[in-house]
Design a protein around this motif. Structure first.
Motif, PDB file in Angstrom:
ATOM      1  N   TYR A 115       1.377  -1.097  -0.392  1.00  0.00           N
ATOM      2  CA  TYR A 115       0.063  -0.139  -0.007  1.00  0.00           C
ATOM      3  C   TYR A 115       0.655   1.092   0.153  1.00  0.00           C
ATOM      4  O   TYR A 115       1.890   1.599   0.476  1.00  0.00           O
ATOM      5  CB  TYR A 115      -1.058   0.276   1.114  1.00  0.00           C
ATOM      6  N   TYR A 116       0.705   2.578  -0.470  1.00  0.00           N
ATOM      7  CA  TYR A 116       0.733   3.122  -0.678  1.00  0.00           C
ATOM      8  C   TYR A 116      -0.456   5.212  -0.859  1.00  0.00           C
ATOM      9  O   TYR A 116      -1.505   4.716  -1.049  1.00  0.00           O
ATOM     10  CB  TYR A 116       1.645   4.091  -1.993  1.00  0.00           C
ATOM     11  N   VAL A 117       0.011   5.678   0.104  1.00  0.00           N
ATOM     12  CA  VAL A 117      -0.419   7.085   0.309  1.00  0.00           C
ATOM     13  C   VAL A 117       0.366   7.977  -0.168  1.00  0.00           C
ATOM     14  O   VAL A 117       1.811   8.231   0.059  1.00  0.00           O
ATOM     15  CB  VAL A 117      -0.400   7.720   1.285  1.00  0.00           C
ATOM     16  N   ASN A 118       0.337   7.960  -1.290  1.00  0.00           N
ATOM     17  CA  ASN A 118       1.095   8.986  -2.720  1.00  0.00           C
ATOM     18  C   ASN A 118       1.115  10.388  -2.035  1.00  0.00           C
ATOM     19  O   ASN A 118       0.028  10.963  -2.762  1.00  0.00           O
ATOM     20  CB  ASN A 118       0.995   8.751  -3.548  1.00  0.00           C
ATOM     21  N   GLU A 119       1.978  10.867  -1.981  1.00  0.00           N
ATOM     22  CA  GLU A 119       1.795  12.526  -1.531  1.00  0.00           C
ATOM     23  C   GLU A 119       2.741  12.976  -2.317  1.00  0.00           C
ATOM     24  O   GLU A 119       2.038  14.463  -2.901  1.00  0.00           O
ATOM     25  CB  GLU A 119       3.175  12.890   0.096  1.00  0.00           C
ATOM     26  N   THR A 120       3.609  12.766  -3.350  1.00  0.00           N
ATOM     27  CA  THR A 120       4.126  14.457  -4.301  1.00  0.00           C
ATOM     28  C   THR A 120       4.853  12.481  -5.065  1.00  0.00           C
ATOM     29  O   THR A 120       4.800  11.007  -4.895  1.00  0.00           O
ATOM     30  CB  THR A 120       4.802  14.825  -4.296  1.00  0.00           C
ATOM     31  N   TRP A 121       5.611  13.021  -6.364  1.00  0.00           N
ATOM     32  CA  TRP A 121       6.164  12.097  -7.139  1.00  0.00           C
ATOM     33  C   TRP A 121       7.557  13.023  -7.753  1.00  0.00           C
ATOM     34  O   TRP A 121       7.107  14.028  -8.305  1.00  0.00           O
ATOM     35  CB  TRP A 121       5.490  10.860  -8.012  1.00  0.00           C
ATOM     36  N   GLY A 122       7.788  12.328  -8.610  1.00  0.00           N
ATOM     37  CA  GLY A 122       8.937  12.848  -9.839  1.00  0.00           C
ATOM     38  C   GLY A 122       8.302  12.890 -11.418  1.00  0.00           C
ATOM     39  O   GLY A 122       7.268  12.889 -11.619  1.00  0.00           O
ATOM     40  N   THR A 123       8.988  12.403 -12.672  1.00  0.00           N
ATOM     41  CA  THR A 123       8.621  13.469 -13.312  1.00  0.00           C
ATOM     42  C   THR A 123       7.534  12.145 -14.151  1.00  0.00           C
ATOM     43  O   THR A 123       7.094  12.435 -15.471  1.00  0.00           O
ATOM     44  CB  THR A 123       9.570  13.620 -14.229  1.00  0.00           C
ATOM     45  N   GLU A 124       7.582  10.324 -13.837  1.00  0.00           N
ATOM     46  CA  GLU A 124       6.336  10.197 -14.439  1.00  0.00           C
ATOM     47  C   GLU A 124       5.889   9.818 -13.502  1.00  0.00           C
ATOM     48  O   GLU A 124       5.886   9.859 -12.275  1.00  0.00           O
ATOM     49  CB  GLU A 124       7.194   8.468 -14.700  1.00  0.00           C
ATOM     50  N   SER A 125       4.649   9.781 -13.255  1.00  0.00           N
ATOM     51  CA  SER A 125       3.031   9.876 -12.587  1.00  0.00           C
ATOM     52  C   SER A 125       3.256   8.329 -11.879  1.00  0.00           C
ATOM     53  O   SER A 125       3.436   6.815 -12.679  1.00  0.00           O
ATOM     54  CB  SER A 125       1.728   9.639 -13.193  1.00  0.00           C
ATOM     55  N   PRO A 126       3.206   8.003 -11.214  1.00  0.00           N
ATOM     56  CA  PRO A 126       2.670   6.778 -10.305  1.00  0.00           C
ATOM     57  C   PRO A 126       1.323   6.078 -10.308  1.00  0.00           C
ATOM     58  O   PRO A 126       0.698   4.932 -10.049  1.00  0.00           O
ATOM     59  CB  PRO A 126       2.976   6.704  -8.764  1.00  0.00           C
TER      60      PRO A 126
END
Length: 253
Positions: free
Chosen positions: A144-155
């Motif tokens: 599981y993830y709670v994604n708060e931000t990310w790099g150049t590729e969307s997760p």
């Protein structure tokens, strides 16, 4: 998230769970403790990876009462520097990196009731990857993830389940079945994650009330299993010739 072996390739994760489970059984590790929210985060940043099955490097331990881990994929090249700072702070910086790494600081055992404060002092990532709350469950196997931000590729990939609001931010919920190895080396696991509609800001205090995500996933029919596996505020990166810097401090609300 797309068809690369990113938010789910389980090589690093098998190592993470195997070593982390041992730590979870050790009296060295402490559970979530209440701390005052720091005003700014500071330090250097962390690394781990996961694209191949042979693990080149994995490190984990405790620091200031927190569990931390750093994983780098086999065959990875380039420079990655991880450092534990005061309290719940950690930092990682990398340059000319080819492969995957994952790292972070958190607790020896996950919990549906965690409420995590964080300050993302610095975030720069020229590759793919994500930053957010991360862990695993057993029976059934979920990553599981709670994604708060990310790099150049969307997760973001898989099956879109819906959108909800938590801690003043909108989140999109996604899931997908992964055919790779789970944390215990068996075949297959499900990935479930919430991703902020708008990336988090740096230099400000934020909160992740994990119960909100846990309960929302449950409402869609995806209930996490046993959470006695470490959970961390993860920094994850993949790609070719990537560079970046992340500095984060966490605390229990």
């Amino acid at each position: 998230m797309k068809k690369r072996k990113t938010l789910a390739e389980v090589t690093r994760k098998v190592a993470f769970a195997t070593l982390a489970t041992g730590f979870a059984c050790s009296s060295m590790l402490t559970s979530c403790k209440k701390e005052a929210a720091p005003e700014v985060a500071a330090a250097t940043t962390a690394d781990l990876s996961k694209r191949k099955i042979a693990v080149q490097s994995y490190q984990s331990g405790t620091n200031n009462g927190y569990f931390w881990s750093l994983w780098k994929s086999d065959g990875a090249t380039g420079t990655v520097n991880y450092a534990n700072g005061p309290g719940g702070n950690y930092s990682v910086s990398w340059n000319g990196f080819n492969g995957n790494f994952t790292c972070g600081k958190g607790y020896s055992s996950g919990s549906a009731s965690y409420k995590i404060g964080y300050n993302l002092g610095i975030y720069s990532n020229s590759g793919g990857g994500t930053f957010g709350w991360y862990g695993w469950s057993r029976s059934p196997y979920y990553e599981y993830y709670v994604n708060e931000t990310w790099g150049t590729e969307s997760p973001h990939t898989g099956t879109y389940l819906g959108t909800f609001t938590s801690d003043g931010a909108g989140y999109n919920v996604w899931t997908r079945w992964m055919s790779g190895k789970n944390i215990d080396g068996g075949d297959g696991f499900r990935q479930i994650y919430s991703s902020r509609v708008t990336k988090t800001s740096t230099g400000r205090n934020h909160v992740i009330t994990f119960a909100n995500h846990y309960n929302k996933w449950k409402s869609y029919g995806y209930t996490l299993g046993q959470l006695n596996i470490p959970a961390i505020m993860v920094s994850e990166t993949w790609g070719t010739n990537t560079a970046g810097s992340i500095n984060c401090t966490i605390w229990a609300q």
